[in-house]
Scaffold this motif. Structure first.
Motif, PDB file in Angstrom:
ATOM      1  N   ILE A 192     -13.565  -3.295 -12.087  1.00  0.00           N
ATOM      2  CA  ILE A 192     -12.618  -2.193 -12.292  1.00  0.00           C
ATOM      3  C   ILE A 192     -12.286  -1.544 -10.951  1.00  0.00           C
ATOM      4  O   ILE A 192     -11.117  -1.259 -10.653  1.00  0.00           O
ATOM      5  N   ALA A 193     -13.310  -1.341 -10.121  1.00  0.00           N
ATOM      6  CA  ALA A 193     -13.078  -0.754  -8.797  1.00  0.00           C
ATOM      7  C   ALA A 193     -12.178  -1.657  -7.960  1.00  0.00           C
ATOM      8  O   ALA A 193     -11.240  -1.174  -7.307  1.00  0.00           O
ATOM      9  N   LEU A 194     -12.438  -2.958  -7.973  1.00  0.00           N
ATOM     10  CA  LEU A 194     -11.604  -3.905  -7.236  1.00  0.00           C
ATOM     11  C   LEU A 194     -10.157  -3.838  -7.716  1.00  0.00           C
ATOM     12  O   LEU A 194      -9.231  -3.709  -6.916  1.00  0.00           O
ATOM     13  N   CYS A 195      -9.971  -3.881  -9.028  1.00  0.00           N
ATOM     14  CA  CYS A 195      -8.614  -3.902  -9.575  1.00  0.00           C
ATOM     15  C   CYS A 195      -7.895  -2.571  -9.409  1.00  0.00           C
ATOM     16  O   CYS A 195      -6.671  -2.538  -9.240  1.00  0.00           O
ATOM     17  N   SER A 196      -8.625  -1.469  -9.412  1.00  0.00           N
ATOM     18  CA  SER A 196      -7.970  -0.176  -9.172  1.00  0.00           C
ATOM     19  C   SER A 196      -7.533  -0.078  -7.712  1.00  0.00           C
ATOM     20  O   SER A 196      -6.469   0.471  -7.411  1.00  0.00           O
ATOM     21  N   GLN A 197      -8.335  -0.637  -6.797  1.00  0.00           N
ATOM     22  CA  GLN A 197      -7.936  -0.665  -5.388  1.00  0.00           C
ATOM     23  C   GLN A 197      -6.749  -1.605  -5.189  1.00  0.00           C
ATOM     24  O   GLN A 197      -5.847  -1.315  -4.405  1.00  0.00           O
ATOM     25  N   TYR A 198      -6.736  -2.710  -5.911  1.00  0.00           N
ATOM     26  CA  TYR A 198      -5.604  -3.642  -5.883  1.00  0.00           C
ATOM     27  C   TYR A 198      -4.333  -2.923  -6.339  1.00  0.00           C
ATOM     28  O   TYR A 198      -3.284  -2.997  -5.690  1.00  0.00           O
ATOM     29  N   GLN A 199      -4.460  -2.180  -7.428  1.00  0.00           N
ATOM     30  CA  GLN A 199      -3.329  -1.415  -7.957  1.00  0.00           C
ATOM     31  C   GLN A 199      -2.864  -0.381  -6.934  1.00  0.00           C
ATOM     32  O   GLN A 199      -1.653  -0.235  -6.688  1.00  0.00           O
ATOM     33  N   ARG A 200      -3.796   0.322  -6.325  1.00  0.00           N
ATOM     34  CA  ARG A 200      -3.454   1.344  -5.319  1.00  0.00           C
ATOM     35  C   ARG A 200      -2.743   0.702  -4.132  1.00  0.00           C
ATOM     36  O   ARG A 200      -1.762   1.244  -3.604  1.00  0.00           O
ATOM     37  N   TRP A 201      -3.233  -0.450  -3.714  1.00  0.00           N
ATOM     38  CA  TRP A 201      -2.633  -1.163  -2.582  1.00  0.00           C
ATOM     39  C   TRP A 201      -1.204  -1.580  -2.905  1.00  0.00           C
ATOM     40  O   TRP A 201      -0.288  -1.337  -2.112  1.00  0.00           O
ATOM     41  N   ILE A 202      -0.996  -2.171  -4.087  1.00  0.00           N
ATOM     42  CA  ILE A 202       0.341  -2.603  -4.490  1.00  0.00           C
ATOM     43  C   ILE A 202       1.299  -1.408  -4.553  1.00  0.00           C
ATOM     44  O   ILE A 202       2.416  -1.467  -4.039  1.00  0.00           O
ATOM     45  N   GLU A 203       0.850  -0.312  -5.166  1.00  0.00           N
ATOM     46  CA  GLU A 203       1.713   0.875  -5.304  1.00  0.00           C
ATOM     47  C   GLU A 203       2.054   1.458  -3.935  1.00  0.00           C
ATOM     48  O   GLU A 203       3.211   1.839  -3.683  1.00  0.00           O
ATOM     49  N   ALA A 204       1.084   1.538  -3.040  1.00  0.00           N
ATOM     50  CA  ALA A 204       1.339   2.071  -1.698  1.00  0.00           C
ATOM     51  C   ALA A 204       2.293   1.162  -0.933  1.00  0.00           C
ATOM     52  O   ALA A 204       3.212   1.642  -0.256  1.00  0.00           O
ATOM     53  N   GLU A 205       2.112  -0.147  -1.060  1.00  0.00           N
ATOM     54  CA  GLU A 205       3.001  -1.085  -0.365  1.00  0.00           C
ATOM     55  C   GLU A 205       4.436  -0.987  -0.893  1.00  0.00           C
ATOM     56  O   GLU A 205       5.386  -1.087  -0.126  1.00  0.00           O
ATOM     57  N   LYS A 206       4.585  -0.755  -2.189  1.00  0.00           N
ATOM     58  CA  LYS A 206       5.930  -0.559  -2.753  1.00  0.00           C
ATOM     59  C   LYS A 206       6.584   0.679  -2.150  1.00  0.00           C
ATOM     60  O   LYS A 206       7.771   0.663  -1.804  1.00  0.00           O
ATOM     61  N   LEU A 207       5.814   1.766  -2.037  1.00  0.00           N
ATOM     62  CA  LEU A 207       6.357   3.004  -1.464  1.00  0.00           C
ATOM     63  C   LEU A 207       6.687   2.835   0.014  1.00  0.00           C
ATOM     64  O   LEU A 207       7.684   3.375   0.499  1.00  0.00           O
ATOM     65  N   ILE A 208       5.857   2.095   0.736  1.00  0.00           N
ATOM     66  CA  ILE A 208       6.133   1.830   2.154  1.00  0.00           C
ATOM     67  C   ILE A 208       7.445   1.067   2.286  1.00  0.00           C
ATOM     68  O   ILE A 208       8.277   1.379   3.137  1.00  0.00           O
ATOM     69  N   LYS A 209       7.628   0.075   1.427  1.00  0.00           N
ATOM     70  CA  LYS A 209       8.857  -0.730   1.475  1.00  0.00           C
ATOM     71  C   LYS A 209      10.090   0.121   1.168  1.00  0.00           C
ATOM     72  O   LYS A 209      11.149  -0.078   1.756  1.00  0.00           O
ATOM     73  N   GLN A 210       9.952   1.077   0.233  1.00  0.00           N
ATOM     74  CA  GLN A 210      11.079   1.939  -0.131  1.00  0.00           C
ATOM     75  C   GLN A 210      11.453   2.907   0.990  1.00  0.00           C
ATOM     76  O   GLN A 210      12.604   3.292   1.116  1.00  0.00           O
ATOM     77  N   ASN A 211      10.468   3.301   1.788  1.00  0.00           N
ATOM     78  CA  ASN A 211      10.703   4.260   2.858  1.00  0.00           C
ATOM     79  C   ASN A 211      11.434   3.552   4.003  1.00  0.00           C
ATOM     80  O   ASN A 211      11.078   2.463   4.400  1.00  0.00           O
ATOM     81  N   ASN A 212      12.449   4.169   4.537  1.00  0.00           N
ATOM     82  CA  ASN A 212      13.194   3.568   5.639  1.00  0.00           C
ATOM     83  C   ASN A 212      12.509   3.737   6.981  1.00  0.00           C
ATOM     84  O   ASN A 212      12.904   3.117   7.952  1.00  0.00           O
ATOM     85  N   ASP A 213      11.519   4.581   7.039  1.00  0.00           N
ATOM     86  CA  ASP A 213      10.832   4.870   8.297  1.00  0.00           C
ATOM     87  C   ASP A 213       9.337   4.947   8.006  1.00  0.00           C
ATOM     88  O   ASP A 213       8.924   5.518   7.002  1.00  0.00           O
ATOM     89  N   LEU A 214       8.528   4.367   8.861  1.00  0.00           N
ATOM     90  CA  LEU A 214       7.079   4.404   8.663  1.00  0.00           C
ATOM     91  C   LEU A 214       6.459   5.711   9.149  1.00  0.00           C
ATOM     92  O   LEU A 214       5.271   5.926   8.983  1.00  0.00           O
ATOM     93  N   CYS A 215       7.296   6.548   9.728  1.00  0.00           N
ATOM     94  CA  CYS A 215       6.821   7.839  10.220  1.00  0.00           C
ATOM     95  C   CYS A 215       7.731   8.952   9.697  1.00  0.00           C
ATOM     96  O   CYS A 215       8.830   8.709   9.229  1.00  0.00           O
ATOM     97  N   PHE A 216       7.219  10.165   9.787  1.00  0.00           N
ATOM     98  CA  PHE A 216       8.023  11.335   9.463  1.00  0.00           C
ATOM     99  C   PHE A 216       7.748  12.381  10.528  1.00  0.00           C
ATOM    100  O   PHE A 216       6.765  12.304  11.260  1.00  0.00           O
ATOM    101  N   THR A 217       8.634  13.345  10.627  1.00  0.00           N
ATOM    102  CA  THR A 217       8.475  14.413  11.608  1.00  0.00           C
ATOM    103  C   THR A 217       7.949  15.655  10.904  1.00  0.00           C
ATOM    104  O   THR A 217       8.516  16.101   9.897  1.00  0.00           O
TER     105      THR A 217
END
Length: 126
Positions: free
Chosen positions: A41-66
């Motif tokens: 469960i811990a492995l799969c929840s981390q997998y889920q967190r990783w996938i969700e974060a990567e989706k949000l990173i892809k949606q963001n046009n910039d890897l940084c903010f001011t």
């Protein structure tokens, strides 16, 4: 044969699928032990967190903010993805899902290559 506990409801479909795939392999190989569900469960929840974060990173046009003070800072999703990946890799090793350990438990992980998640498989192969 041991029955695998169902994955928790907070896991999304793709994480539940990964839980069921890995658990089925471990049960089939006779490697499933009491308490493995917690680690899986811990492995799969981390997998889920990783996938969700990567989706949000892809949606963001910039890897940084001011910031309000003018400082350029990395978006939080990068740290979330990195931490989830590190945690996932630890669990993957514990379950013997690295290439080195895979040789010990056989090629069962690759038997159904159509069902393998390419993102996770790519990470495991590295």
């Amino acid at each position: 044969m041991t029955e695998v506990p169902k994955p928790p409801s907070f896991l999304k479909g793709y994480a539940k699928k990964k839980y069921n795939e890995i658990a089925a392999i471990l049960v089939e190989l006779g490697k499933w032990k009491a308490g493995d569900d917690i680690a899986l469960i811990a492995l799969c929840s981390q997998y889920q967190r990783w996938i969700e974060a990567e989706k949000l990173i892809k949606q963001n046009n910039d890897l940084c903010f001011t910031t309000d003070t003018g400082y350029r800072q990395q978006i939080p999703e990068i740290a979330i993805a990195n931490n989830a990946m590190k945690s996932m890799l630890s669990f993957i090793k514990e379950f013997g899902l690295t290439p080195k350990e895979r040789a010990k438990i056989g090629e069962a992980v690759r038997e159904n290559s159509d069902d393998i998640d390419p993102e996770l498989e790519d990470m495991i192969v590295r």
